[in-house]
Design a protein around this motif. Sequence first.
Motif, PDB file in Angstrom:
ATOM      1  N   UNK A   2      19.317 -11.809 -42.624  1.00  0.00           N
ATOM      2  CA  UNK A   2      18.166 -12.012 -42.955  1.00  0.00           C
ATOM      3  C   UNK A   2      17.017 -12.345 -41.772  1.00  0.00           C
ATOM      4  N   UNK A   3      15.946 -11.665 -41.593  1.00  0.00           N
ATOM      5  CA  UNK A   3      15.172 -12.058 -40.441  1.00  0.00           C
ATOM      6  C   UNK A   3      14.771 -13.713 -40.315  1.00  0.00           C
ATOM      7  N   UNK A   4      14.883 -14.267 -41.486  1.00  0.00           N
ATOM      8  CA  UNK A   4      14.472 -15.781 -41.639  1.00  0.00           C
ATOM      9  C   UNK A   4      15.589 -16.471 -40.417  1.00  0.00           C
ATOM     10  N   UNK A   5      16.953 -16.188 -40.534  1.00  0.00           N
ATOM     11  CA  UNK A   5      18.131 -16.414 -39.845  1.00  0.00           C
ATOM     12  C   UNK A   5      17.898 -16.357 -38.280  1.00  0.00           C
ATOM     13  N   UNK A   6      17.581 -14.845 -38.118  1.00  0.00           N
ATOM     14  CA  UNK A   6      17.206 -14.459 -36.802  1.00  0.00           C
ATOM     15  C   UNK A   6      16.269 -15.092 -36.174  1.00  0.00           C
ATOM     16  N   UNK A   7      15.117 -15.313 -36.689  1.00  0.00           N
ATOM     17  CA  UNK A   7      14.109 -15.990 -36.280  1.00  0.00           C
ATOM     18  C   UNK A   7      14.478 -17.699 -35.993  1.00  0.00           C
ATOM     19  N   UNK A   8      15.148 -18.210 -36.865  1.00  0.00           N
ATOM     20  CA  UNK A   8      15.637 -19.590 -36.566  1.00  0.00           C
ATOM     21  C   UNK A   8      16.432 -19.598 -35.262  1.00  0.00           C
ATOM     22  N   UNK A   9      17.441 -18.593 -35.109  1.00  0.00           N
ATOM     23  CA  UNK A   9      18.095 -18.519 -33.834  1.00  0.00           C
ATOM     24  C   UNK A   9      17.402 -18.426 -32.607  1.00  0.00           C
ATOM     25  N   UNK A  10      16.347 -17.568 -32.734  1.00  0.00           N
ATOM     26  CA  UNK A  10      15.692 -17.426 -31.575  1.00  0.00           C
ATOM     27  C   UNK A  10      14.763 -18.622 -31.249  1.00  0.00           C
ATOM     28  N   UNK A  11      14.327 -19.391 -32.415  1.00  0.00           N
ATOM     29  CA  UNK A  11      13.518 -20.544 -32.076  1.00  0.00           C
ATOM     30  C   UNK A  11      14.233 -21.673 -31.293  1.00  0.00           C
ATOM     31  N   UNK A  12      15.784 -21.733 -31.909  1.00  0.00           N
ATOM     32  CA  UNK A  12      16.591 -22.605 -31.334  1.00  0.00           C
ATOM     33  C   UNK A  12      17.005 -22.217 -29.795  1.00  0.00           C
ATOM     34  N   UNK A  40      15.665 -43.832 -20.506  1.00  0.00           N
ATOM     35  CA  UNK A  40      15.000 -43.541 -21.672  1.00  0.00           C
ATOM     36  C   UNK A  40      14.582 -42.034 -22.048  1.00  0.00           C
ATOM     37  N   UNK A  41      14.454 -41.063 -20.942  1.00  0.00           N
ATOM     38  CA  UNK A  41      14.044 -39.976 -20.721  1.00  0.00           C
ATOM     39  C   UNK A  41      15.329 -39.182 -20.947  1.00  0.00           C
ATOM     40  N   UNK A  42      16.342 -39.302 -20.446  1.00  0.00           N
ATOM     41  CA  UNK A  42      17.726 -38.845 -20.738  1.00  0.00           C
ATOM     42  C   UNK A  42      18.139 -39.016 -22.041  1.00  0.00           C
ATOM     43  N   UNK A  43      17.931 -40.256 -22.633  1.00  0.00           N
ATOM     44  CA  UNK A  43      18.105 -40.537 -24.235  1.00  0.00           C
ATOM     45  C   UNK A  43      17.308 -39.716 -25.163  1.00  0.00           C
ATOM     46  N   UNK A  44      16.208 -39.389 -24.724  1.00  0.00           N
ATOM     47  CA  UNK A  44      15.357 -38.530 -25.372  1.00  0.00           C
ATOM     48  C   UNK A  44      15.927 -37.062 -25.468  1.00  0.00           C
ATOM     49  N   UNK A  50      20.924 -32.972 -29.575  1.00  0.00           N
ATOM     50  CA  UNK A  50      21.504 -33.259 -30.930  1.00  0.00           C
ATOM     51  C   UNK A  50      20.919 -32.769 -32.230  1.00  0.00           C
ATOM     52  N   UNK A  51      19.699 -32.756 -32.077  1.00  0.00           N
ATOM     53  CA  UNK A  51      18.904 -32.193 -33.196  1.00  0.00           C
ATOM     54  C   UNK A  51      18.966 -30.475 -33.029  1.00  0.00           C
ATOM     55  N   UNK A  52      19.073 -30.160 -31.983  1.00  0.00           N
ATOM     56  CA  UNK A  52      19.149 -28.501 -31.811  1.00  0.00           C
ATOM     57  C   UNK A  52      20.672 -28.142 -32.100  1.00  0.00           C
ATOM     58  N   UNK A  53      21.614 -29.104 -31.951  1.00  0.00           N
ATOM     59  CA  UNK A  53      23.136 -28.672 -32.378  1.00  0.00           C
ATOM     60  C   UNK A  53      23.040 -28.858 -34.029  1.00  0.00           C
ATOM     61  N   UNK A  54      22.239 -29.706 -34.829  1.00  0.00           N
ATOM     62  CA  UNK A  54      22.121 -29.794 -36.064  1.00  0.00           C
ATOM     63  C   UNK A  54      21.559 -28.635 -36.755  1.00  0.00           C
ATOM     64  N   UNK A  55      20.690 -28.065 -36.136  1.00  0.00           N
ATOM     65  CA  UNK A  55      19.920 -26.705 -36.343  1.00  0.00           C
ATOM     66  C   UNK A  55      20.908 -25.501 -36.305  1.00  0.00           C
ATOM     67  N   UNK A  56      21.770 -25.652 -35.203  1.00  0.00           N
ATOM     68  CA  UNK A  56      22.707 -24.423 -34.952  1.00  0.00           C
ATOM     69  C   UNK A  56      23.787 -24.541 -36.244  1.00  0.00           C
ATOM     70  N   UNK A  83      28.345 -22.400 -29.669  1.00  0.00           N
ATOM     71  CA  UNK A  83      27.200 -23.093 -29.209  1.00  0.00           C
ATOM     72  C   UNK A  83      26.996 -24.523 -29.482  1.00  0.00           C
ATOM     73  N   UNK A  84      27.632 -24.840 -30.949  1.00  0.00           N
ATOM     74  CA  UNK A  84      27.307 -26.182 -31.281  1.00  0.00           C
ATOM     75  C   UNK A  84      28.314 -27.209 -30.530  1.00  0.00           C
ATOM     76  N   UNK A  85      29.484 -26.590 -30.248  1.00  0.00           N
ATOM     77  CA  UNK A  85      30.553 -27.361 -29.337  1.00  0.00           C
ATOM     78  C   UNK A  85      29.943 -27.710 -27.834  1.00  0.00           C
ATOM     79  N   UNK A  86      29.248 -26.644 -27.392  1.00  0.00           N
ATOM     80  CA  UNK A  86      28.679 -26.820 -26.009  1.00  0.00           C
ATOM     81  C   UNK A  86      27.683 -27.855 -26.102  1.00  0.00           C
ATOM     82  N   UNK A  87      26.831 -27.606 -27.092  1.00  0.00           N
ATOM     83  CA  UNK A  87      25.557 -28.355 -27.324  1.00  0.00           C
ATOM     84  C   UNK A  87      26.148 -29.832 -27.543  1.00  0.00           C
ATOM     85  N   UNK A  88      27.123 -30.165 -28.303  1.00  0.00           N
ATOM     86  CA  UNK A  88      27.807 -31.552 -28.363  1.00  0.00           C
ATOM     87  C   UNK A  88      28.058 -31.921 -26.974  1.00  0.00           C
TER      88      UNK A  88
END
Length: 192
Positions: A2-12, A40-44, A50-56, A83-88
């Motif tokens: 589905x295009x919605x999945x492809x779009x989400x991956x491209x946005x990630x 603080x910057x590194x934490x952000x 982490x949010x990108x990993x959750x999206x993946x 990808x999720x593992x590397x993002x972790x």
Amino acid sequence: MPPSIVLEVLQILEAEVNLREDTRVAEQAKPAVARELYGEQADALSKTQHQLRERVDKVTERIRELPDGEAQFAKEINLLNAVSEVMGEATTILARPETGSPAIAAETEAIELLLQSRRFNPKGGGGGGSNPGGGGGGTTTDSALSLIGRGVNEKEVRQSPGTAHATGDTGATLPEEFRAGLDAYFNRLEKK
């Protein structure tokens, strides 16, 4: 797929490229900011990763839920798991705090993995007919290096050295008698 999945991956993918740029900017600014602010910057950045990993992980689940998704999209599922593992790993590195080479390398690896799938690669196919999505070769010659950004640091201060280049500048031409006198003057200065 589905295009919605492809779009989400491209946005990630785009968000990961932007995160890598933000990581570079934080690393460039590290010597100029207080240790606490850098942390603080590194934490952000770590939280964003982490949010990108959750999206993946959510995209992977959506693919699995497709009819015959496990079998038909096994390659994409495996890539997204990698990808999720590397993002972790990148999340952990950024949380140390570390925005140098290890963090940038992990982010680049995630980008490379996202680019490996023809179904997610924006240059890898399309079209319809009896072979939907066909046209791509299944691999990409694009590397994450093609997505290298400008490394812009909004806090950077640039100053002009204030010197002008004499080469190629033309000004008002002096009369011949003045030029001869100036040449003689400079020749005497050089002899001393």
